[in-house]
Design an enzyme around this catalytic site. Structure first.
Site, PDB file in Angstrom:
ATOM      1  N   HIS A   1       1.551   4.276  -3.132  1.00  0.00           N
ATOM      2  CA  HIS A   1       1.504   5.746  -3.082  1.00  0.00           C
ATOM      3  C   HIS A   1       2.678   6.345  -3.848  1.00  0.00           C
ATOM      4  O   HIS A   1       2.518   7.339  -4.560  1.00  0.00           O
ATOM      5  CB  HIS A   1       1.544   6.212  -1.627  1.00  0.00           C
ATOM      6  CG  HIS A   1       0.222   6.168  -0.929  1.00  0.00           C
ATOM      7  ND1 HIS A   1      -0.897   6.825  -1.390  1.00  0.00           N
ATOM      8  CD2 HIS A   1      -0.173   5.539   0.211  1.00  0.00           C
ATOM      9  CE1 HIS A   1      -1.911   6.616  -0.571  1.00  0.00           C
ATOM     10  NE2 HIS A   1      -1.496   5.835   0.410  1.00  0.00           N
TER      11      HIS A   1
ATOM     12  N   HIS B   1       0.835  -1.209   0.000  1.00  0.00           N
ATOM     13  CA  HIS B   1       0.000   0.000   0.000  1.00  0.00           C
ATOM     14  C   HIS B   1       0.868   1.257   0.000  1.00  0.00           C
ATOM     15  O   HIS B   1       0.605   2.201  -0.772  1.00  0.00           O
ATOM     16  CB  HIS B   1      -0.913  -0.032   1.226  1.00  0.00           C
ATOM     17  CG  HIS B   1      -1.589   1.278   1.505  1.00  0.00           C
ATOM     18  ND1 HIS B   1      -2.775   1.655   0.916  1.00  0.00           N
ATOM     19  CD2 HIS B   1      -1.234   2.308   2.324  1.00  0.00           C
ATOM     20  CE1 HIS B   1      -3.118   2.856   1.346  1.00  0.00           C
ATOM     21  NE2 HIS B   1      -2.204   3.274   2.206  1.00  0.00           N
ATOM     22  N   GLU B   2       1.889   1.297   0.838  1.00  0.00           N
ATOM     23  CA  GLU B   2       2.743   2.487   0.908  1.00  0.00           C
ATOM     24  C   GLU B   2       3.577   2.653  -0.360  1.00  0.00           C
ATOM     25  O   GLU B   2       3.779   3.776  -0.837  1.00  0.00           O
ATOM     26  CB  GLU B   2       3.654   2.404   2.133  1.00  0.00           C
ATOM     27  CG  GLU B   2       2.919   2.323   3.462  1.00  0.00           C
ATOM     28  CD  GLU B   2       2.026   3.520   3.715  1.00  0.00           C
ATOM     29  OE1 GLU B   2       2.292   4.597   3.143  1.00  0.00           O
ATOM     30  OE2 GLU B   2       1.053   3.381   4.477  1.00  0.00           O
TER      31      GLU B   2
END
Length: 523
Positions: free
Chosen positions: A287, A283-284
């Site tokens: 980004h 998820h990070e």
């Protein structure tokens, strides 16, 4: 042949001074060269298929010359020695190139100045209007009413120009293909990310976990494994990923656009197994590869510029400064609730989707993703942390994130299978988690109470304080080499093995080790 070359040299503008030395070599097709001592400088050749001769000189200002030789090959080599300068030699020194500040950084510096200028302009217009006589005000109102269509047309033209400028800055998202507004380029944000990473390194200098620590090792292995398995994405393969684990109880992790990963130990204490950690890091990293920071800053920049007109109008129309301050506060909150926060939640949902895809290509058990957000929801209830409504937050609620990820699990499993990953066990972590929560609720309902009954409370195997030392070792033990390749069948790295049911249910039992857990779970 000698006469031909002599006539060529006499007919050209190529003159050699008397203090220079010259050597000519003339060769015929029969191979009988005529040589004189000297060194080689320039070369002239003329192929038999043409009637031209190409003269090359080594002087930087001498252009090449062409001569005719009627099908013959003529080679002239001459050594030109230039006289040395008699005066002193001067050396020129140039200064280093100045690097311009990144565009986002300039905007961050000018942002407060823009608001101050809008406030000053609006306040000045209000005082000017108040100071005007009544007849002048009436004349200005009549002038504006007579030219209302001209003013409307001018406003329409300005809106069209702004729309065209925005349309020229549309971009396509790397993975999802979504059309977005991107005022700041990725290169500008890479420069800003370098400055930001230096600031974070200075801030966390004394809190960084050593590279030999098991917690740093497990995060490093998972990050490199995700990067290796997703190297077919240019935004992943073009970045050098580096890991920094920060000793802090904050449940947080973030990745800068230049590949700097900052993981807090509080987040490591929250995840139950390597699969949940892979989903969180995916998820990070999503980004970073999607460029969400540049996208969000671009939207904020455009909204702030457009809101300057409204801010100027507020300070110009409000009769007092106190009312103008109140109007400015209301305008800022409405802008934040209508644009900034909804857009931030949209980017978080997109990062959840892409991060799940990255974890699926890394052969992780993507079914552990929804379980993580269920654990976070129960953790917030047990710790008593206040939860705001979703429309007031920059992130979706834990329940909505769980619902979205659970809906994306079938698609992620198909992607994982297409990457030739090892087969997953039949036991679904989501089912194990729901059963564990159900058993805990039944036990606390039957054995809950006050006084002597609390002594019969079921004993828990460990508490959350044991996680910092035990969890990284367990995560390292769960990482094994893949039996098969992934994506392009050439990338190799540690593929997370399947966690046991006890590891999935561990955070639930650990989180229930509080005195007020019965009431929180029942509610």
């Amino acid at each position: 042949m000698a006469l031909l070359c002599g006539s060529i040299l006499r007919g050209s503008r190529f003159r050699i001074s008397s203090h220079l030395t010259r050597n000519l070599q003339i060769s015929t097709p029969a191979g009988h060269p005529v040589k004189k001592p000297g060194r080689v400088l320039s070369h002239i050749s003329c192929p038999t298929s043409t009637n031209s001769v190409h003269l090359r000189t080594t002087t930087p200002t001498g252009p090449p010359l062409l001569f005719c030789s009627n099908g013959r090959t003529v080679q002239i080599r001459s050594r030109i020695t230039l006289p040395l300068p008699l005066g002193p030699v001067h050396h020129f020194h140039t200064s280093a190139r100045l690097r311009a500040l990144p565009g986002p950084l300039i905007w961050m510096v000018l942002k407060p100045l823009q608001k101050i200028m809008a406030i000053i302009l609006g306040r000045s217009l209000r005082k000017w209007w108040v100071a005007l006589p009544d007849n002048r005000r009436q004349l200005l109102r009549e002038w504006a009413w007579q030219r209302r269509w001209h003013l409307t047309a001018g406003a329409g033209v300005a809106m069209v120009i702004v729309a065209l400028l925005l349309l020229t800055h549309l971009d396509e998202s790397p993975v999802t293909g979504r059309t977005r507004l991107l005022v700041f380029s990725r290169e500008n944000y890479m420069e800003l990310a370098a400055l930001t990473s230096e600031a974070y390194m200075e801030e966390f200098a004394e809190l960084l976990v050593p590279v030999t620590d098991p917690r740093h090792q497990v995060v490093e292995r998972v990050v490199q494994h995700l990067a290796q398995r997703n190297k077919d994405i240019p935004q992943v393969s073009d970045v050098t990923w580096s890991v920094h684990v920060v000793q802090s109880p904050n449940v947080n992790a973030f990745v800068l656009p230049n590949g700097k990963v900052f993981m807090f130990t509080g987040m490591l204490d929250t995840v139950a197994d390597v699969h949940q950690l892979t989903v969180v890091l995916g998820h990070e990293m999503a980004h970073a590869l999607l460029g969400h920071s540049a996208e969000q800053a671009s939207l904020s920049h455009v909204v702030d510029l457009l809101s300057l007109v409204l801010l100027t109008a507020i300070w110009a129309m409000c009769p007092r400064d106190s009312l103008a301050l109140l109007g400015q506060w209301v305008q800022g909150k409405l802008t934040e609730l209508m644009f900034s926060r909804p857009y931030s939640r949209k980017l978080e949902a997109e990062a959840d989707e892409v991060g799940l895809q990255l974890a699926a290509k890394a052969c992780a058990d993507v079914r552990a993703g929804p379980v993580f957000w269920q654990q976070m929801e129960i953790r917030d209830q047990l710790t008593g942390e206040s939860s705001f409504p979703e429309w007031l937050s920059t992130h979706p609620s834990h329940r909505n994130r769980f619902t979205q990820l659970d809906r994306l699990i079938p698609q992620a499993l198909e992607l994982r299978e297409s990457c030739m990953c090892p087969a997953l066990p039949a036991t679904d972590p989501r089912v194990v988690f729901s059963k564990s929560v159900h058993v805990l609720l039944e036990n606390t309902k039957n054995q809950g109470g006050t006084g002597p009954e609390r002594a019969h409370k079921p004993h828990l195997s460990y508490s959350t304080t044991s996680l910092p030392t035990g969890l990284p070792a367990a995560l390292l033990a769960q990482t094994v080499l893949p039996p098969t390749s992934n994506v392009d069948q050439s990338s190799k790295g540690p593929v997370p093995d399947v966690a046991s049911e006890a590891a999935v249910a561990a955070p639930v039992t650990a989180a229930a080790a509080g005195e007020g857990s019965q009431h929180a779970l029942q509610s």
